[in-house]
Design a protein around this motif. Structure first.
Motif, PDB file in Angstrom:
ATOM      1  N   MET A   1       0.850  -1.178   0.000  1.00 12.97           N
ATOM      2  CA  MET A   1       0.000   0.000   0.000  1.00 12.97           C
ATOM      3  C   MET A   1       0.886   1.229   0.000  1.00 12.97           C
ATOM      4  O   MET A   1       1.808   1.334   0.790  1.00 12.97           O
ATOM      5  N   ARG A   2       0.623   2.130  -0.870  1.00 13.19           N
ATOM      6  CA  ARG A   2       1.326   3.413  -0.910  1.00 13.19           C
ATOM      7  C   ARG A   2       0.416   4.473  -0.314  1.00 13.19           C
ATOM      8  O   ARG A   2      -0.750   4.579  -0.684  1.00 13.19           O
ATOM      9  N   VAL A   3       0.966   5.267   0.584  1.00 10.99           N
ATOM     10  CA  VAL A   3       0.203   6.316   1.245  1.00 10.99           C
ATOM     11  C   VAL A   3       1.005   7.608   1.160  1.00 10.99           C
ATOM     12  O   VAL A   3       2.205   7.611   1.419  1.00 10.99           O
ATOM     13  N   VAL A   4       0.340   8.675   0.783  1.00  8.10           N
ATOM     14  CA  VAL A   4       0.961   9.998   0.763  1.00  8.10           C
ATOM     15  C   VAL A   4       0.072  10.946   1.544  1.00  8.10           C
ATOM     16  O   VAL A   4      -1.137  10.733   1.665  1.00  8.10           O
ATOM     17  N   GLY A   5       0.659  11.981   2.103  1.00 10.10           N
ATOM     18  CA  GLY A   5      -0.132  12.915   2.881  1.00 10.10           C
ATOM     19  C   GLY A   5       0.425  14.319   2.842  1.00 10.10           C
ATOM     20  O   GLY A   5       1.619  14.530   2.605  1.00 10.10           O
ATOM     21  N   THR A   6      -0.436  15.287   3.080  1.00 14.50           N
ATOM     22  CA  THR A   6      -0.056  16.695   3.106  1.00 14.50           C
ATOM     23  C   THR A   6      -0.921  17.424   4.131  1.00 14.50           C
ATOM     24  O   THR A   6      -2.032  16.988   4.428  1.00 14.50           O
ATOM     25  N   ASP A   7      -0.394  18.524   4.645  1.00 12.80           N
ATOM     26  CA  ASP A   7      -1.200  19.336   5.543  1.00 12.80           C
ATOM     27  C   ASP A   7      -2.001  20.390   4.781  1.00 12.80           C
ATOM     28  O   ASP A   7      -2.761  21.147   5.354  1.00 12.80           O
ATOM     29  N   ALA A   8      -1.855  20.413   3.464  1.00 13.46           N
ATOM     30  CA  ALA A   8      -2.597  21.350   2.623  1.00 13.46           C
ATOM     31  C   ALA A   8      -3.992  20.812   2.316  1.00 13.46           C
ATOM     32  O   ALA A   8      -4.319  19.665   2.626  1.00 13.46           O
ATOM     33  N   TRP A   9      -4.804  21.637   1.677  1.00  8.98           N
ATOM     34  CA  TRP A   9      -6.163  21.232   1.313  1.00  8.98           C
ATOM     35  C   TRP A   9      -6.166  20.255   0.154  1.00  8.98           C
ATOM     36  O   TRP A   9      -7.135  19.538  -0.056  1.00  8.98           O
ATOM     37  N   SER A  10      -5.091  20.229  -0.625  1.00  9.25           N
ATOM     38  CA  SER A  10      -5.067  19.370  -1.802  1.00  9.25           C
ATOM     39  C   SER A  10      -3.645  19.268  -2.332  1.00  9.25           C
ATOM     40  O   SER A  10      -2.781  20.075  -1.992  1.00  9.25           O
ATOM     41  N   THR A  25      -6.515  28.072 -21.574  1.00  5.67           N
ATOM     42  CA  THR A  25      -6.076  26.957 -22.418  1.00  5.67           C
ATOM     43  C   THR A  25      -7.194  26.043 -22.897  1.00  5.67           C
ATOM     44  O   THR A  25      -7.013  25.326 -23.878  1.00  5.67           O
ATOM     45  N   GLN A  26      -8.311  25.999 -22.162  1.00  5.50           N
ATOM     46  CA  GLN A  26      -9.404  25.057 -22.440  1.00  5.50           C
ATOM     47  C   GLN A  26      -8.928  23.606 -22.379  1.00  5.50           C
ATOM     48  O   GLN A  26      -9.499  22.728 -23.021  1.00  5.50           O
ATOM     49  N   ASP A  27      -7.882  23.343 -21.616  1.00  8.42           N
ATOM     50  CA  ASP A  27      -7.299  22.013 -21.491  1.00  8.42           C
ATOM     51  C   ASP A  27      -7.856  21.329 -20.237  1.00  8.42           C
ATOM     52  O   ASP A  27      -7.453  21.658 -19.126  1.00  8.42           O
ATOM     53  N   PRO A  28      -8.778  20.374 -20.380  1.00 14.52           N
ATOM     54  CA  PRO A  28      -9.370  19.737 -19.205  1.00 14.52           C
ATOM     55  C   PRO A  28      -8.393  18.868 -18.403  1.00 14.52           C
ATOM     56  O   PRO A  28      -8.653  18.540 -17.256  1.00 14.52           O
ATOM     57  N   SER A  29      -7.250  18.529 -18.983  1.00 11.71           N
ATOM     58  CA  SER A  29      -6.295  17.675 -18.267  1.00 11.71           C
ATOM     59  C   SER A  29      -5.653  18.392 -17.078  1.00 11.71           C
ATOM     60  O   SER A  29      -5.067  17.743 -16.215  1.00 11.71           O
ATOM     61  N   ILE A  30      -5.757  19.714 -17.007  1.00 10.57           N
ATOM     62  CA  ILE A  30      -5.148  20.453 -15.893  1.00 10.57           C
ATOM     63  C   ILE A  30      -6.025  20.440 -14.643  1.00 10.57           C
ATOM     64  O   ILE A  30      -5.568  20.840 -13.573  1.00 10.57           O
ATOM     65  N   ILE A  31      -7.245  19.977 -14.762  1.00  8.11           N
ATOM     66  CA  ILE A  31      -8.162  19.959 -13.622  1.00  8.11           C
ATOM     67  C   ILE A  31      -7.855  18.742 -12.753  1.00  8.11           C
ATOM     68  O   ILE A  31      -7.826  17.615 -13.240  1.00  8.11           O
ATOM     69  N   TRP A  32      -7.593  18.970 -11.482  1.00  9.49           N
ATOM     70  CA  TRP A  32      -7.262  17.933 -10.503  1.00  9.49           C
ATOM     71  C   TRP A  32      -6.050  17.116 -10.920  1.00  9.49           C
ATOM     72  O   TRP A  32      -6.023  15.901 -10.778  1.00  9.49           O
ATOM     73  N   GLU A  33      -5.015  17.785 -11.411  1.00  7.46           N
ATOM     74  CA  GLU A  33      -3.803  17.104 -11.881  1.00  7.46           C
ATOM     75  C   GLU A  33      -3.204  16.175 -10.827  1.00  7.46           C
ATOM     76  O   GLU A  33      -2.827  15.053 -11.118  1.00  7.46           O
ATOM     77  N   GLY A  34      -3.080  16.646  -9.609  1.00  5.75           N
ATOM     78  CA  GLY A  34      -2.478  15.843  -8.547  1.00  5.75           C
ATOM     79  C   GLY A  34      -3.267  14.584  -8.246  1.00  5.75           C
ATOM     80  O   GLY A  34      -2.700  13.540  -7.925  1.00  5.75           O
ATOM     81  N   HIS A  35      -4.575  14.659  -8.356  1.00  8.24           N
ATOM     82  CA  HIS A  35      -5.411  13.499  -8.070  1.00  8.24           C
ATOM     83  C   HIS A  35      -5.276  12.413  -9.130  1.00  8.24           C
ATOM     84  O   HIS A  35      -5.623  11.265  -8.892  1.00  8.24           O
ATOM     85  N   LYS A  36      -4.795  12.766 -10.290  1.00  8.56           N
ATOM     86  CA  LYS A  36      -4.654  11.795 -11.382  1.00  8.56           C
ATOM     87  C   LYS A  36      -3.398  10.946 -11.254  1.00  8.56           C
ATOM     88  O   LYS A  36      -3.204  10.002 -12.007  1.00  8.56           O
ATOM     89  N   ALA A  37      -2.544  11.266 -10.300  1.00  4.32           N
ATOM     90  CA  ALA A  37      -1.285  10.530 -10.138  1.00  4.32           C
ATOM     91  C   ALA A  37      -1.519   9.042  -9.880  1.00  4.32           C
ATOM     92  O   ALA A  37      -0.712   8.212 -10.271  1.00  4.32           O
ATOM     93  N   GLY A  38      -2.598   8.682  -9.244  1.00  4.97           N
ATOM     94  CA  GLY A  38      -2.867   7.291  -8.904  1.00  4.97           C
ATOM     95  C   GLY A  38      -3.409   6.450 -10.033  1.00  4.97           C
ATOM     96  O   GLY A  38      -3.700   5.272  -9.845  1.00  4.97           O
ATOM     97  N   ARG A  39      -3.557   7.001 -11.196  1.00  6.27           N
ATOM     98  CA  ARG A  39      -4.067   6.213 -12.319  1.00  6.27           C
ATOM     99  C   ARG A  39      -3.097   5.110 -12.733  1.00  6.27           C
ATOM    100  O   ARG A  39      -3.502   4.032 -13.126  1.00  6.27           O
ATOM    101  N   GLU A  40      -1.811   5.400 -12.673  1.00  5.18           N
ATOM    102  CA  GLU A  40      -0.804   4.437 -13.093  1.00  5.18           C
ATOM    103  C   GLU A  40      -0.410   3.501 -11.954  1.00  5.18           C
ATOM    104  O   GLU A  40      -0.277   2.314 -12.136  1.00  5.18           O
ATOM    105  N   ILE A  41      -0.181   4.059 -10.778  1.00  5.54           N
ATOM    106  CA  ILE A  41       0.183   3.283  -9.597  1.00  5.54           C
ATOM    107  C   ILE A  41      -0.732   3.739  -8.470  1.00  5.54           C
ATOM    108  O   ILE A  41      -0.675   4.893  -8.049  1.00  5.54           O
ATOM    109  N   GLY A  42      -1.595   2.858  -8.009  1.00  7.16           N
ATOM    110  CA  GLY A  42      -2.575   3.232  -6.999  1.00  7.16           C
ATOM    111  C   GLY A  42      -1.948   3.632  -5.668  1.00  7.16           C
ATOM    112  O   GLY A  42      -0.878   3.156  -5.302  1.00  7.16           O
ATOM    113  N   TYR A  43      -2.603   4.522  -4.972  1.00  9.87           N
ATOM    114  CA  TYR A  43      -2.146   4.963  -3.662  1.00  9.87           C
ATOM    115  C   TYR A  43      -3.313   5.581  -2.898  1.00  9.87           C
ATOM    116  O   TYR A  43      -4.339   5.899  -3.500  1.00  9.87           O
ATOM    117  N   CYS A  44      -3.149   5.749  -1.612  1.00 13.59           N
ATOM    118  CA  CYS A  44      -4.110   6.479  -0.783  1.00 13.59           C
ATOM    119  C   CYS A  44      -3.562   7.870  -0.557  1.00 13.59           C
ATOM    120  O   CYS A  44      -2.388   8.034  -0.216  1.00 13.59           O
TER     121      CYS A  44
END
Length: 85
Positions: A1-10, A25-44
């Motif tokens: 299990m991979r776990v990451v954490g921050t004291d920030a809101w996101s 830019t009208q580029d939807p890929s920039i929305i919630w960029e950090g949350h997309k990190a788990g697509r390749e390797i899952g984590y909490c």
């Protein structure tokens, strides 16, 4: 299990900045960029953690006790630092 954490809101930039970038830019890929990190390797991902400044740089383990919320995609957790005597 991979776990990451921050004291920030996101992991992501504040939404006001993302909204401005998206308007430019009208580029939807920039929305919630950090949350997309788990697509390749899952984590909490934990956000809004408290008292991280009280922890030493090394020498402890973290246990996470999540609360399951029926029908939710996220919930809260009790994150506990464990030290050896």
């Amino acid at each position: 299990m991979r776990v990451v954490g921050t004291d920030a809101w996101s992991w992501d930039a504040p939404f006001s900045f993302t909204r401005k970038r998206f308007a430019e830019t009208q580029d939807p890929s920039i929305i919630w960029e950090g949350h997309k990190a788990g697509r390749e390797i899952g984590y909490c991902q934990m956000e809004k953690l408290a008292n991280l400044d009280l922890l030493p740089p090394v020498g402890f383990l973290v246990s996470c006790f999540p609360y399951k919320i029926k029908g939710a995609s996220a919930g809260f957790t009790r994150a506990v630092a464990l030290f050896e005597d």
